[in-house]
Design an enzyme around this catalytic site. Structure first.
Site, short mmCIF file in Angstrom:
data_model
loop_
_atom_site.label_atom_id
_atom_site.label_comp_id
_atom_site.label_asym_id
_atom_site.label_seq_id
_atom_site.Cartn_x
_atom_site.Cartn_y
_atom_site.Cartn_z
N ASP A 52 0.81 -1.22 0.00
CA ASP A 52 0.00 0.00 0.00
C ASP A 52 0.85 1.27 0.00
O ASP A 52 0.69 2.14 0.87
CB ASP A 52 -0.94 0.01 1.22
CG ASP A 52 -1.78 -1.23 1.34
OD1 ASP A 52 -2.19 -1.76 0.30
OD2 ASP A 52 -2.02 -1.68 2.47
N GLU A 233 -11.72 1.36 -2.85
CA GLU A 233 -10.98 1.84 -1.68
C GLU A 233 -9.69 2.51 -2.14
O GLU A 233 -9.44 2.68 -3.33
CB GLU A 233 -10.67 0.66 -0.74
CG GLU A 233 -9.91 -0.46 -1.40
CD GLU A 233 -9.89 -1.74 -0.58
OE1 GLU A 233 -10.59 -1.81 0.45
OE2 GLU A 233 -9.16 -2.67 -0.96
#
Length: 579
Positions: A52, A233
Site C-alpha cells: 500500500d 478503496e
C-alpha cells in the site's frame, strides 16, 4: 503576463520531460535490455513486506510510507533522491504512547492495525492519514475503524500524537489540500444501498486541520468503474490543469486487484470514469506472470512535469505467491488526451506503463545515468546506543523486552513465557525477508538458569505461522530444536531435536534459503564448520494475509521462571535476488 508566465513554465517542464524520455529511450536502445547493472532499475523498489505505498515530493526529495498492520514501529517511511534507491529514515508511529490508546497496537488482532496510509506535504509540513483497524476481544463488539492524522516538520520524525477524526467511517483515507486553503478528507465506506455485496463508495468532506473535525456537507463521489468489483478503496485525489482526478483501488488485494480513475471539473463531483479502466492491473495476465495482484497506486509529479506511480504487487516466486507478500513497485505514467473526434470535450487521462500496460521487472531509470544499488547485506553488531530502524516487533513490545546496554556490544533479549499467539506479545523481533533466496545467521550466547528455557532464531509470517530454531536447556544439558507452526494450525509441531554434547554456551544458527527450501544449520566453532539439522519447504510460509515474512530472534522461558535471557553478538542477513 501571468498567463504568459504559466504557459512558459508549462513549455519548459514539457521540454524537460521530453528530453528525459528521449534519454531513457536511447539508453535502453543502445545498451540493449535493461538489467541490474545498467543505468536502469529492477522492481520492486521496496523489497519485502512494504504494501500500500503512498508517495509525496518536496523539491528533489521523495518520501514513501507503507502499511504496517500489527507491527511496531508502524508506518515505515523511506526517502529517495532518484525514485529507485530508498533509505528507511523512520516511522510515523515510533513511540509506544502513539499506539497504546485510541490507536491500539498493543493487543491488536492479526491483519488488523495500520491500513493504507497516505503521505502529503503542504506548506513545508508533512501529514500522514491512515486507519487503525481494531477488533475488540469481547464477543459481539464491532470492529473499530479509527481514522487519524499525524504531522511532522521532518518526515524522519518526530511525529505528533494521533489526531483521531471522529465520524469518519471506512478505511484508506486521504487528504487533499485545495488551492483556496481548504483541507478535504477523502474516505470510503459501504453505501446505504449497495448494488452488490462488497460494493464500496468514495466520499469527501471538508476537514478542520486545527480541531481535526469534519465540517460541512458530505459528498458521495464514486462507486468505482468495474462491474461487480468489490471494495472501492484506497482513494487519492489530484488536481491537474484545473481538473480533479480520483484514483482508487478495486477488486480486492489479490489476483483481481486493479487501479481505476475518474475525473471531474469540480472537487465535489460528479466524477466520470475513464472508459479505459482499469488503468493498471494484472488480472488479464497469466497467474504465472512474474508479479500479480498489482494495484493500490499513488501518483507523484516530478519537477520537470513527468509523472510516476507507486503500486503494490506480489512476486510469483513460490506457487504464484511469495514469502515477502505485497511489495512496492514503480511505474512510469504519461497523460493522454482522448482522440475521439465526436466528443465535444476531450478529457485527458493518466496512462500507466504506456509501452506495455503492466508492471515491468526491468525498467529505464527515471533519471538517466542513475543506477540502482544492488540489495545489500544487513549486518547488526549491536554496538549502537539505539536499535537499528530495520527491527520490528509484532505489536508494541512489552517494556524491558531487550537491552543494548546490559552487555556492551550485544543485544540482550529477555525470555518470556509466551509463544506467538493472536493478540499476544512474545519475546520476538525481526527484520523483513526481502528475497526468496538468502542467508541469515545470528551468533548467540545462551546459558539460562532454568530448565526448559530456550532461545535462537526464527522465521515468522503470523501468530499462527512461524518456525523456531532454538537452543533449549534440558535436565541433561542442551539440545537444538526445530518447531514449525503451519498457517492456521492450532499447534506447532516439533520437526527435529538434536542433543548438543559439545555446547559451551556460544553458537551460530543459520537459515539458508535456496530453491524454495529453508536449510537450518548450526556451528559451534565460529562458522568454520556447519552441521545441517533440518530442511523446511518454503511454501509453508507463503504470505497468506497482508504482511510478509520476517527473520528474527526469539527467547522463551517456562511459566513462573523469569530472569533468563539470550545475548546476541551479531546478526547478518544476505539476500540473493533472483534477477
Amino acid at each position: 503576463m501571468l498567463k504568459m508566465a504559466i504557459m512558459k513554465n508549462r513549455k519548459t517542464r514539457r521540454t524537460k520531460a521530453i528530453r528525459y524520455v528521449l534519454m531513457a529511450f536511447l539508453s535502453t536502445t543502445l545498451n540493449g535490455a535493461v538489467n541490474a547493472s545498467d543505468a536502469g532499475f529492477t522492481n520492486p523498489i521496496l523489497r519485502g513486506g512494504y504494501p500500500d505505498p503512498s508517495i509525496c515530493r518536496k523539491g528533489d526529495d521523495f518520501y514513501v510510507v507503507n502499511s504496517s498492520f500489527e507491527y511496531f514501529p508502524g508506518l515505515p517511511i523511506h526517502h529517495s533522491k532518484d525514485l529507485i534507491n530508498w533509505e528507511l529514515i523512520g516511522y510515523g508511529l515510533h513511540r509506544p504512547e502513539q499506539a497504546s490508546s485510541a490507536v491500539n497496537l498493543v493487543d491488536v488482532q492479526s491483519d488488523g492495525g495500520i491500513h493504507a496510509p497516505s503521505i502529503r506535504c503542504h506548506n513545508d509540513r508533512y501529514y500522514i492519514i491512515t486507519t487503525n483497524v481494531y477488533s475488540p476481544p469481547e464477543p459481539g463488539v464491532p470492529t473499530q475503524m479509527v481514522n487519524f492524522v499525524i504531522t511532522a516538520d521532518d518526515p524522519a520524525g518526530p511525529w505528533s500524537q494521533p489526531h483521531v477524526i471522529e465520524g469518519a467511517p471506512g478505511i484508506d483515507p486521504d487528504l487533499f489540500f485545495e488551492s483556496d486553503g481548504t483541507v478535504w478528507y477523502v474516505g470510503n465506506h459501504a453505501p446505504e444501498n449497495p448494488a452488490f455485496q462488497g460494493e464500496g463508495e468514495i466520499w469527501l468532506q471538508q476537514l478542520d486541520p486545527t480541531e481535526w473535525k469534519l465540517i460541512g456537507e458530505r459528498y458521495f463521489l464514486w462507486r468505482g468503474a468495474l462491474k461487480g468489483a468489490i471494495w472501492a478503496e484506497g482513494p487519492h485525489i489530484y488536481k491537474k490543469d484545473g481538473r480533479y482526478y480520483l484514483l482508487i483501488a478495486e477488486g480486492g488485494t489479490s489476483f483481481d486487484h486493479a487501479v481505476t480513475v475518474a475525473s471531474s471539473d469540480s472537487l465535489t463531483g460528479p466524477y466520470i470514469g475513464n472508459s479505459r479502466n482499469p488503468i493498471l492491473t494484472s488480472r488479464h495476465l497469466s497467474y504465472d506472470n512474474w508479479v500479480n495482484s498489482t494495484g493500490h497506486a499513488d501518483l507523484v509529479e516530478l519537477d520537470d512535469g513527468r509523472w510516476f506511480a507507486v503500486a503494490l504487487g506480489i512476486r510469483s516466486d513460490i506457487a504464484r505467491r511469495s514469502n515477502m507478500g505485497r511489495e512496492s513497485h514503480l511505474i512510469p505514467v504519461i497523460w493522454e488526451e482522448e482522440p475521439y473526434e465526436w466528443k465535444a470535450e476531450k478529457l485527458t487521462w493518466p496512462v500507466f506503463a504506456p509501452s506495455s500496460g503492466r508492471v515491468e521487472r526491468e525498467n529505464p531509470s527515471p533519471f538517466p545515468g542513475t543506477r540502482q544499488n544492488k540489495p545489500s547485506t544487513f549486518v547488526d553488531n549491536f554496538d549502537q546506543a539505539n536499535l537499528k530502524l530495520d527491527w520490528n516487533f509484532r505489536r508494541v513490545p512489552k517494556p524491558g523486552l531487550f537491552s543494548l546496554q546490559a552487555r556492551e556490544g550485544f543485544l540482550r533479549l529477555y525470555a518470556d513465557a509466551a509463544l506467538p499467539r493472536n493478540r499476544g506479545r512474545a519475546s520476538l523481533m525481526g527484520i523483513r525477508q526481502t528475497e526468496s533466496d538468502f542467508e541469515y545467521i545470528a551468533e548467540m550466547k545462551f546459558e539460562p538458569l532454568h530448565e526448559g528455557s530456550q532461545a535462537g532464531i526464527t522465521l515468522f509470517q503470523k501468530d499462527d505461522n512461524y518456525m523456531r530454531f532454538t537452543v533449549e536447556q534440558t535436565d541433561s544439558g542442551y539440545r537444538l530444536a526445530v518447531h514449525v507452526r503451519e498457517a492456521r494450525s492450532e499447534y506447532e509441531n516439533s520437526l527435529e531435536t538434536l542433543e548438543l554434547t559439545d555446547y559451551q554456551g556460544r553458537i551460530q544458527l543459520r537459515i539458508d534459503s535456496s530453491k524454495s527450501s529453508y536449510a537450518l544449520a548450526y556451528s559451534l566453532d565460529e562458522g568454520k564448520t556447519w552441521a545441517e539439522v533440518a530442511s523446511v519447504p518454503g511454501d509453508k510460509f507463503i504470505s497468506q494475509g497482508y504482511t510478509g515474512a520476517y527473520l528474527g530472534l526469539f527467547a522463551l522461558s517456562q511459566q513462573n521462571q523469569p530472569g533468563d535471557f539470550a545475548d546476541f553478538d551479531w546478526v547478518k542477513y544476505a539476500p540473493r535476488p533472483r534477477f
